[in-house]
Design a protein around this motif. Structure first.
Motif, short mmCIF file in Angstrom:
data_model
loop_
_atom_site.label_atom_id
_atom_site.label_comp_id
_atom_site.label_asym_id
_atom_site.label_seq_id
_atom_site.Cartn_x
_atom_site.Cartn_y
_atom_site.Cartn_z
N LEU A 198 0.82 -1.21 0.00
CA LEU A 198 0.00 0.00 0.00
C LEU A 198 0.86 1.26 0.00
N LEU A 199 2.06 1.14 0.53
CA LEU A 199 2.99 2.27 0.57
C LEU A 199 3.78 2.39 -0.74
N GLY A 200 3.45 1.55 -1.71
CA GLY A 200 4.07 1.67 -3.03
C GLY A 200 5.20 0.70 -3.33
N ASN A 201 5.43 -0.26 -2.45
CA ASN A 201 6.49 -1.25 -2.68
C ASN A 201 5.91 -2.43 -3.44
N ASN A 202 6.05 -2.41 -4.77
CA ASN A 202 5.48 -3.48 -5.59
C ASN A 202 6.07 -4.84 -5.25
N GLU A 203 7.36 -4.86 -4.88
CA GLU A 203 8.01 -6.13 -4.58
C GLU A 203 7.38 -6.81 -3.36
N ALA A 204 6.71 -6.02 -2.51
CA ALA A 204 6.06 -6.60 -1.35
C ALA A 204 4.99 -7.60 -1.77
N LEU A 205 4.40 -7.39 -2.95
CA LEU A 205 3.43 -8.36 -3.47
C LEU A 205 4.09 -9.72 -3.68
N LEU A 206 5.33 -9.69 -4.13
CA LEU A 206 6.04 -10.96 -4.36
C LEU A 206 6.49 -11.60 -3.05
N TYR A 207 6.86 -10.76 -2.07
CA TYR A 207 7.18 -11.33 -0.75
C TYR A 207 5.94 -12.02 -0.19
N GLU A 208 4.78 -11.40 -0.42
CA GLU A 208 3.54 -12.01 0.03
C GLU A 208 3.27 -13.30 -0.74
N ALA A 209 3.54 -13.28 -2.05
CA ALA A 209 3.36 -14.48 -2.86
C ALA A 209 4.28 -15.60 -2.37
N LYS A 210 5.51 -15.25 -2.05
CA LYS A 210 6.47 -16.24 -1.55
C LYS A 210 5.97 -16.83 -0.23
N ALA A 211 5.47 -15.97 0.66
CA ALA A 211 4.95 -16.43 1.94
C ALA A 211 3.79 -17.41 1.73
N MET A 212 2.91 -17.08 0.80
CA MET A 212 1.77 -17.95 0.51
C MET A 212 2.24 -19.28 -0.07
N ALA A 213 3.22 -19.22 -0.99
CA ALA A 213 3.73 -20.45 -1.60
C ALA A 213 4.35 -21.35 -0.55
N GLU A 214 5.10 -20.77 0.37
CA GLU A 214 5.75 -21.55 1.42
C GLU A 214 4.73 -22.21 2.35
N HIS A 215 3.53 -21.61 2.44
CA HIS A 215 2.50 -22.15 3.33
C HIS A 215 1.42 -22.89 2.55
N GLY A 216 1.72 -23.26 1.30
CA GLY A 216 0.83 -24.12 0.55
C GLY A 216 -0.31 -23.45 -0.16
N ASP A 217 -0.41 -22.13 -0.08
CA ASP A 217 -1.48 -21.41 -0.77
C ASP A 217 -1.02 -21.07 -2.18
N THR A 218 -1.02 -22.07 -3.06
CA THR A 218 -0.50 -21.86 -4.41
C THR A 218 -1.36 -20.91 -5.23
N GLU A 219 -2.69 -20.97 -5.03
CA GLU A 219 -3.57 -20.08 -5.78
C GLU A 219 -3.36 -18.63 -5.37
N GLY A 220 -3.26 -18.40 -4.06
CA GLY A 220 -3.02 -17.05 -3.56
C GLY A 220 -1.68 -16.52 -4.04
N ALA A 221 -0.67 -17.38 -4.04
CA ALA A 221 0.67 -16.99 -4.49
C ALA A 221 0.64 -16.59 -5.97
N ALA A 222 -0.06 -17.40 -6.77
CA ALA A 222 -0.15 -17.12 -8.20
C ALA A 222 -0.86 -15.80 -8.45
N ALA A 223 -1.92 -15.54 -7.68
CA ALA A 223 -2.68 -14.30 -7.85
C ALA A 223 -1.81 -13.08 -7.54
#
Length: 335
Positions: A198-223
């Motif tokens: 929200l503060l403008g760090n686009n890469e944070a979306l990918l950190y979130e995707a990585k977190a989701m992937a590590e916790h098995g949320d593949t659909e959330g990570a892909a989104a």
């Protein structure tokens, strides 16, 4: 043992050196330093040490970043040669010269850890973090090093302390999220990444995707990954690093290696601009190299993995886990 670099400080008060002399000595320094680095990459640490010592012989009466780097490389060579006392002496000399040298303080912690002086090592890691609390990468590496030696309580305490440091902005939120994720505080980590986005760090979306992937949320990570790619037409080096990690976590090793090449190949040519980019993206470059080594290992290319790991250790000698990985890869490659 007092290093020549520091003896030169006293001598500088008594002598003057011509500009031509300094230039000649600097050129020789650079040549010997470059040779030492090449020997380090090849795993010949004894010869690397000789070359770095020759570089210091040409320090003259002026000291600066060159001499600091050479001494750091010398400590690295000692460390790789298992001369922990020699490495410690060199690092202590650097800290005598500048007790706010975060890299040296951190490396001292690594050396003490290897010597079995666990309590002193933890103190050094904490001291290093206090010099620059915003260096989240260093905090995470300290945690990983302590964990690799089985010091789980000390590692957790250090990271919990590091995550409590105050700060503002998207960089703070992203770094905090990465630490929270390691501590298995998943929901807090996701909130931190969303705040950073929200503060403008686009890469944070990918950190979130990585977190989701590590916790098995593949659909959330892909989104989240697709959202990033829709917003960013030319991914940053950090973005490519995260895309590579997400691909690795998903088992797409060739895809991960493609992202690594996309990020690192344009930086392989020596230039002032590329040097600047490498300095500005040290964390992402380091992550890319680690991902590359892991993917090469997973695909069974142990020779290339060893080559990359040796080069990695030259650049990041204080990475204890990587040093152990290098020994493993050495046992698997073709001799």
């Amino acid at each position: 043992m007092k290093k020549k670099i520091f003896a030169a400080v006293a001598a500088a008060a008594l002598f003057t050196v011509s500009l031509t002399g300094c230039t000649d000595k600097s050129k020789k320094q650079d040549e010997f330093k470059a040779a030492g680095i090449e020997y380090m990459k090849a795993g010949n640490y004894a010869e690397a040490k000789t070359q770095f010592e020759r570089a210091l012989d040409n320090a003259g009466y002026v000291i600066g970043d060159r001499e600091r780097d050479i001494n750091y490389y010398l400590a690295s060579a000692d460390y790789m040669l298992a001369d922990l006392d020699g490495a410690l002496e060199r690092i202590n000399a650097l800290l005598e010269f500048n007790d706010k040298d975060q890299d040296a303080m951190f490396f001292k912690g690594c050396i003490l850890l290897a010597k079995g002086q666990n309590e002193e090592a933890v103190s050094c890691y904490n001291a290093a973090m206090e010099i620059d609390p915003g260096n989240y990468d260093m905090g995470i590496m300290a945690y990983e090093n302590l964990m690799s030696f089985g010091l789980t309580e000390e590692a957790s305490a250090l990271l919990n302390k590091a995550v409590s440091y105050t700060g503002e902005g998207s960089v703070k939120s992203t770094g905090k999220g990465r630490m929270l994720l390691i501590l298995d505080r998943y929901e807090e980590a996701i909130n931190a990444f969303e705040e950073a986005a929200l503060l403008g760090n686009n890469e944070a979306l990918l950190y979130e995707a990585k977190a989701m992937a590590e916790h098995g949320d593949t659909e959330g990570a892909a989104a989240k990954r697709e959202k990033y790619l829709s917003q960013v037409k030319e991914p940053s080096i950090e973005g490519l690093s995260l895309l590579a990690e997400i691909a690795r976590i998903s088992g797409d090793y060739q895809g991960a290696l493609t992202y690594v090449d996309q990020a690192l190949l344009p930086l392989s040519e020596e230039s002032e601009e590329n040097t600047k980019k490498l300095m500005q993206n040290q964390s992402a470059v380091k992550s890319l190299k680690r991902t590359e080594i892991a993917c090469l290992e997973f695909t069974g290319d142990f020779n290339k993995a060893y080559e990359k790991a040796a080069a990695y250790m030259t650049a990041y000698p204080a990475d204890v886990a990587a040093a152990r990985e290098l020994v493993f890869l050495d046992s698997r490659r073709d001799q």
